[in-house]
Design an enzyme around this catalytic site. Structure first.
Site, PDB file in Angstrom:
ATOM      1  N   LYS A  69       0.797  -1.230   0.000  1.00 58.85           N
ATOM      2  CA  LYS A  69       0.000   0.000   0.000  1.00 58.85           C
ATOM      3  C   LYS A  69       0.836   1.291   0.000  1.00 58.85           C
ATOM      4  O   LYS A  69       0.401   2.307  -0.526  1.00 58.85           O
ATOM      5  CB  LYS A  69      -0.942   0.010   1.202  1.00 58.85           C
ATOM      6  CG  LYS A  69      -2.056  -1.020   1.101  1.00 58.85           C
ATOM      7  CD  LYS A  69      -3.026  -0.897   2.250  1.00 58.85           C
ATOM      8  CE  LYS A  69      -4.165  -1.884   2.114  1.00 58.85           C
ATOM      9  NZ  LYS A  69      -5.186  -1.744   3.145  1.00 58.85           N
ATOM     10  N   GLY A 131      -3.017   0.492   9.596  1.00 55.54           N
ATOM     11  CA  GLY A 131      -3.473   0.954   8.290  1.00 55.54           C
ATOM     12  C   GLY A 131      -4.962   1.263   8.238  1.00 55.54           C
ATOM     13  O   GLY A 131      -5.363   2.307   7.714  1.00 55.54           O
ATOM     14  N   THR A 195      -8.746  -2.370  15.291  1.00 56.18           N
ATOM     15  CA  THR A 195      -7.655  -3.320  15.543  1.00 56.18           C
ATOM     16  C   THR A 195      -8.054  -4.657  14.919  1.00 56.18           C
ATOM     17  O   THR A 195      -9.174  -4.819  14.438  1.00 56.18           O
ATOM     18  CB  THR A 195      -7.423  -3.546  17.059  1.00 56.18           C
ATOM     19  OG1 THR A 195      -8.480  -4.364  17.567  1.00 56.18           O
ATOM     20  CG2 THR A 195      -7.364  -2.227  17.825  1.00 56.18           C
TER      21      THR A 195
END
Ligand code: NDP
Length: 279
Positions: A69, A131, A195
């Site tokens: 990414k 992320g 999470t």
């Protein structure tokens, strides 16, 4: 597939399977779109060559999953607003012959959340700073939430996200170190688990949070796709809270990716059905 079919796909590292393929292909088939979606296992050392290959074959776009990414950015021609802020791309789109990096993770989440509550002006507690949390936090900030509290174990990671939000967006962000049971403050309107706690196969894992501190008025969202109904969401529902599961996020981001690539707005119901079949 005929020779002129348009190619889209995903660059991911070897994995047990990619449910996105089945979901996206179901949408293409349902809407009669002459596109294909291929999952390609690309090792980090081969990412530059893979992007060159996609250019050579005129792919109209592709998704990138971890760990590509961030690294993919150097091989692209430009970035959308939120992808530039986050410094991460999960969806590449061919526009006027150029590969532009977008991030649809947070946008997909936002769309699911908005079906239940408008985040503008609200106080948000966000568990995690990885992320997914980064993507969600940036989109919430661009949506003008009032305050975002980043709750994370790793202080450096959490504070780096808070600094990004405070320096690049108008929303106010603060950090809360997560080293004991988290008490949700009484002025929090939206609680998000970003999470990986509760994800299969560890579905019995409990988030270190005081469930009694969550009021019935709080909207509780979870990013976990499998299982969609996590312990957190079950607890929140039993307290009378409105809940938002991770399936909506993954489906909405695929809907958005397909719109970027094909111009078509596809039916999320078809995709949800297929996703549940393959999960
Ligand atoms: P990362 O590895 O980047 O981040 C993981 C985060 O979880 C970190 O903040 C980490 O904290 C925290 N964490 C992990 N275990 C614990 C624990 N036991 N206690 C407290 N904190 C913990 O992962 P991603 O952000 O990419 O993904 C997170 C989840 O989001 C995954 O389950 C993924 O499948 C899901 N996801 C869902 C999407 C959807 O469309 N629904 C899209 C993208 C991701 P620390 O920094 O302290 O280590």
């Amino acid at each position: 597939m005929n020779f002129l079919s348009k190619i889209t796909g995903s660059f991911s590292t070897p994995s047990a399977g990619n449910p996105t393929v089945a979901m996206v292909e179901a949408a293409y088939k349902h809407h009669g779109l002459d596109f294909r979606y291929l999952n390609c296992e690309v090792l980090p050392k081969d990412l530059a060559a893979a992007v060159m290959g996609a250019r050579a074959m005129n792919w109209v776009g592709f998704n990138c999953s971890l760990p590509h990414k961030v690294e993919v950015i150097q091989y692209l021609d430009g970035l959308g607003e939120s992808a530039a802020l986050m410094g991460a791309v999960n969806c590449v789109v061919l526009r006027d012959g150029k590969y532009i990096g977008e991030n649809t993770d947070g946008k997909g989440f936002l769309q699911s959340l908005k079906a239940v509550v408008s985040p503008s002006g609200k106080n948000v507690a966000l568990l995690g700073a990885g992320g997914a949390a980064r993507a969600i936090a940036v989109e919430l900030a661009l949506e003008n939430v009032s305050r975002i509290t980043i709750v994370n174990r790793d202080q450096k990671r959490g504070e780096s996200l808070v600094d990004l939000l405070n320096s690049k967006t108008k929303s106010k962000a603060e950090f809360k170190l997560w080293n004991s049971k988290y008490e949700v403050p009484s002025d929090v309107d939206i609680l998000v688990n970003a999470t990986s706690i509760g994800m299969a196969p560890d579905i019995d894992a409990r988030i270190n949070i005081d469930i009694n501190s969550i009021k019935a008025e709080v909207v509780v969202a979870d990013v976990i796709v499998n299982p969609p109904m996590t312990n957190l969401l079950k607890d929140a529902q039993s307290k009378g809270c409105k809940i938002v599961d991770g399936l909506g996020m993954v489906i909405n981001q695929a809907v958005l990716g397909i719109k970027y690539w094909t111009g078509e707005v596809v039916d999320p119901v078809v995709m949800r059905k297929r996703l549940l079949e393959v999960l």
